[in-house]
Design a protein around this motif. Structure first.
Motif, PDB file in Angstrom:
ATOM      1  N   TRP A 157       0.815  -1.211   0.000  1.00 51.61           N
ATOM      2  CA  TRP A 157       0.000   0.000   0.000  1.00 51.61           C
ATOM      3  C   TRP A 157       0.852   1.265   0.000  1.00 51.61           C
ATOM      4  O   TRP A 157       0.343   2.375  -0.099  1.00 51.61           O
ATOM      5  CB  TRP A 157      -0.958  -0.012   1.188  1.00 51.61           C
ATOM      6  N   PHE A 158       2.177   1.087   0.080  1.00 48.98           N
ATOM      7  CA  PHE A 158       3.126   2.204   0.085  1.00 48.98           C
ATOM      8  C   PHE A 158       3.930   2.282  -1.210  1.00 48.98           C
ATOM      9  O   PHE A 158       4.628   3.250  -1.440  1.00 48.98           O
ATOM     10  CB  PHE A 158       4.119   2.044   1.251  1.00 48.98           C
ATOM     11  N   ASP A 159       3.861   1.258  -2.024  1.00 48.34           N
ATOM     12  CA  ASP A 159       4.691   1.127  -3.224  1.00 48.34           C
ATOM     13  C   ASP A 159       4.174   2.028  -4.345  1.00 48.34           C
ATOM     14  O   ASP A 159       3.093   1.783  -4.881  1.00 48.34           O
ATOM     15  CB  ASP A 159       4.690  -0.339  -3.656  1.00 48.34           C
ATOM     16  N   PRO A 160       4.935   3.059  -4.716  1.00 43.09           N
ATOM     17  CA  PRO A 160       4.466   3.966  -5.769  1.00 43.09           C
ATOM     18  C   PRO A 160       4.296   3.285  -7.128  1.00 43.09           C
ATOM     19  O   PRO A 160       3.600   3.798  -7.997  1.00 43.09           O
ATOM     20  CB  PRO A 160       5.535   5.058  -5.831  1.00 43.09           C
ATOM     21  N   ASP A 161       4.915   2.120  -7.314  1.00 43.53           N
ATOM     22  CA  ASP A 161       4.768   1.394  -8.577  1.00 43.53           C
ATOM     23  C   ASP A 161       3.513   0.531  -8.622  1.00 43.53           C
ATOM     24  O   ASP A 161       3.161  -0.001  -9.665  1.00 43.53           O
ATOM     25  CB  ASP A 161       6.001   0.513  -8.824  1.00 43.53           C
ATOM     26  N   ASN A 162       2.846   0.406  -7.489  1.00 43.05           N
ATOM     27  CA  ASN A 162       1.602  -0.351  -7.408  1.00 43.05           C
ATOM     28  C   ASN A 162       0.440   0.619  -7.684  1.00 43.05           C
ATOM     29  O   ASN A 162       0.302   1.626  -7.003  1.00 43.05           O
ATOM     30  CB  ASN A 162       1.475  -0.977  -6.022  1.00 43.05           C
ATOM     31  N   ASP A 163      -0.375   0.315  -8.669  1.00 38.70           N
ATOM     32  CA  ASP A 163      -1.492   1.198  -9.028  1.00 38.70           C
ATOM     33  C   ASP A 163      -2.476   1.405  -7.880  1.00 38.70           C
ATOM     34  O   ASP A 163      -3.250   2.359  -7.898  1.00 38.70           O
ATOM     35  CB  ASP A 163      -2.267   0.639 -10.229  1.00 38.70           C
ATOM     36  N   HIS A 164      -2.471   0.514  -6.920  1.00 42.47           N
ATOM     37  CA  HIS A 164      -3.443   0.580  -5.840  1.00 42.47           C
ATOM     38  C   HIS A 164      -2.826   0.972  -4.502  1.00 42.47           C
ATOM     39  O   HIS A 164      -3.434   0.752  -3.462  1.00 42.47           O
ATOM     40  CB  HIS A 164      -4.187  -0.755  -5.722  1.00 42.47           C
ATOM     41  N   SER A 165      -1.654   1.541  -4.525  1.00 46.47           N
ATOM     42  CA  SER A 165      -1.061   1.987  -3.263  1.00 46.47           C
ATOM     43  C   SER A 165      -1.721   3.298  -2.859  1.00 46.47           C
ATOM     44  O   SER A 165      -1.965   4.168  -3.690  1.00 46.47           O
ATOM     45  CB  SER A 165       0.446   2.137  -3.393  1.00 46.47           C
ATOM     46  N   ILE A 166      -2.019   3.433  -1.593  1.00 44.26           N
ATOM     47  CA  ILE A 166      -2.758   4.609  -1.126  1.00 44.26           C
ATOM     48  C   ILE A 166      -1.839   5.675  -0.529  1.00 44.26           C
ATOM     49  O   ILE A 166      -2.119   6.866  -0.656  1.00 44.26           O
ATOM     50  CB  ILE A 166      -3.874   4.193  -0.127  1.00 44.26           C
ATOM     51  N   ILE A 167      -0.770   5.282   0.111  1.00 48.49           N
ATOM     52  CA  ILE A 167       0.078   6.267   0.792  1.00 48.49           C
ATOM     53  C   ILE A 167       0.734   7.239  -0.185  1.00 48.49           C
ATOM     54  O   ILE A 167       0.711   8.449   0.054  1.00 48.49           O
ATOM     55  CB  ILE A 167       1.091   5.573   1.723  1.00 48.49           C
TER      56      ILE A 167
ATOM     57  N   HIS B 106     -12.280  -2.040  -3.387  1.00 46.18           N
ATOM     58  CA  HIS B 106     -12.491  -0.964  -4.366  1.00 46.18           C
ATOM     59  C   HIS B 106     -11.455  -0.943  -5.485  1.00 46.18           C
ATOM     60  O   HIS B 106     -11.629  -0.204  -6.443  1.00 46.18           O
ATOM     61  CB  HIS B 106     -12.455   0.397  -3.657  1.00 46.18           C
ATOM     62  N   VAL B 107     -10.387  -1.703  -5.359  1.00 44.39           N
ATOM     63  CA  VAL B 107      -9.261  -1.540  -6.277  1.00 44.39           C
ATOM     64  C   VAL B 107      -9.500  -2.076  -7.684  1.00 44.39           C
ATOM     65  O   VAL B 107      -8.790  -1.678  -8.606  1.00 44.39           O
ATOM     66  CB  VAL B 107      -7.959  -2.159  -5.701  1.00 44.39           C
ATOM     67  N   HIS B 108     -10.471  -2.935  -7.894  1.00 41.62           N
ATOM     68  CA  HIS B 108     -10.643  -3.566  -9.196  1.00 41.62           C
ATOM     69  C   HIS B 108     -11.529  -2.776 -10.159  1.00 41.62           C
ATOM     70  O   HIS B 108     -11.562  -3.074 -11.348  1.00 41.62           O
ATOM     71  CB  HIS B 108     -11.176  -4.994  -9.027  1.00 41.62           C
ATOM     72  N   ILE B 109     -12.210  -1.779  -9.650  1.00 41.89           N
ATOM     73  CA  ILE B 109     -13.043  -0.938 -10.511  1.00 41.89           C
ATOM     74  C   ILE B 109     -12.471   0.473 -10.435  1.00 41.89           C
ATOM     75  O   ILE B 109     -12.449   1.089  -9.374  1.00 41.89           O
ATOM     76  CB  ILE B 109     -14.522  -0.970 -10.059  1.00 41.89           C
TER      77      ILE B 109
END
Length: 181
Positions: free
Chosen positions: A22-32, A137-140
């Motif tokens: 949730w912290f990884d900027p390369d992950n499209d679903h990271s929130i932090i 919520h991440v899949h839509i």
């Protein structure tokens, strides 16, 4: 602790290491990274333990960051609830400061878990207010966009309340004020 009215709002992120996606900027679903970027104009400083230096003693630094935070964001997952470190070190300190109204504790439900069984967490307003975890919520794309916006809006509202509180105290006591949320 006395602070100047214009000092940044300090946010401490409490999370389980196993949830670092949730912290990884390369992950499209990271929130932090999203929150960090969205709140940059709000004059906030966000801190989490990934900013620790290799030679640093981590527990005193974590306690220092909690002790200076205005807001603690609790990234609630089952990993979070299972973490002995969080349970024994971080949550008691966050709870103590929150009970004295020195810090606003804000849990974010990230994944399904038994958060309501933890007395302190169940006493707080959990985000998102729908009590539907972020992972749902991440899949839509539109859902994820709305949830990110809602979280940012909630945090901006909390930041404005803290700033207003500082301003009110400043008027009553002069330029240096004590935090008291």
């Amino acid at each position: 602790m006395t602070i100047q009215q214009d000092e940044p709002i300090r946010i401490f992120i409490c999370y389980a290491r196993l949830d670092n996606k949730w912290f990884d900027p390369d992950n499209d679903h990271s929130i932090i990274p999203h929150l960090t970027s969205s709140l940059r104009r709000e004059k906030v400083e966000i801190w989490y333990d990934q900013e620790l230096k290799a030679s640093e003693k981590f527990l005193p630094r974590i306690f220092e960051e909690i002790d200076h935070a205005d807001i603690a964001i609790l990234m609630v997952t089952q990993n979070f609830l299972n973490s002995e470190f969080i349970e024994q070190h971080e949550l008691p300190r966050i709870r103590a400061r929150a009970e004295k109204k020195l810090l606003a504790a804000t849990p974010i439900l990230v994944e399904p878990c038994d958060w309501h069984e933890e007395e302190f967490l169940s006493s707080l307003q959990i985000l998102p207010r729908t009590v539907k975890p972020l992972v749902d919520h991440v899949h839509i794309v539109s859902d994820w966009s709305h949830i990110k916006h809602d979280l940012t809006t909630e945090l901006k509202s909390l930041i404005r309340m803290i700033r207003q509180h500082r301003a009110d105290l400043s008027i009553n006591t002069g330029s240096e004020i004590k935090t008291d949320l």
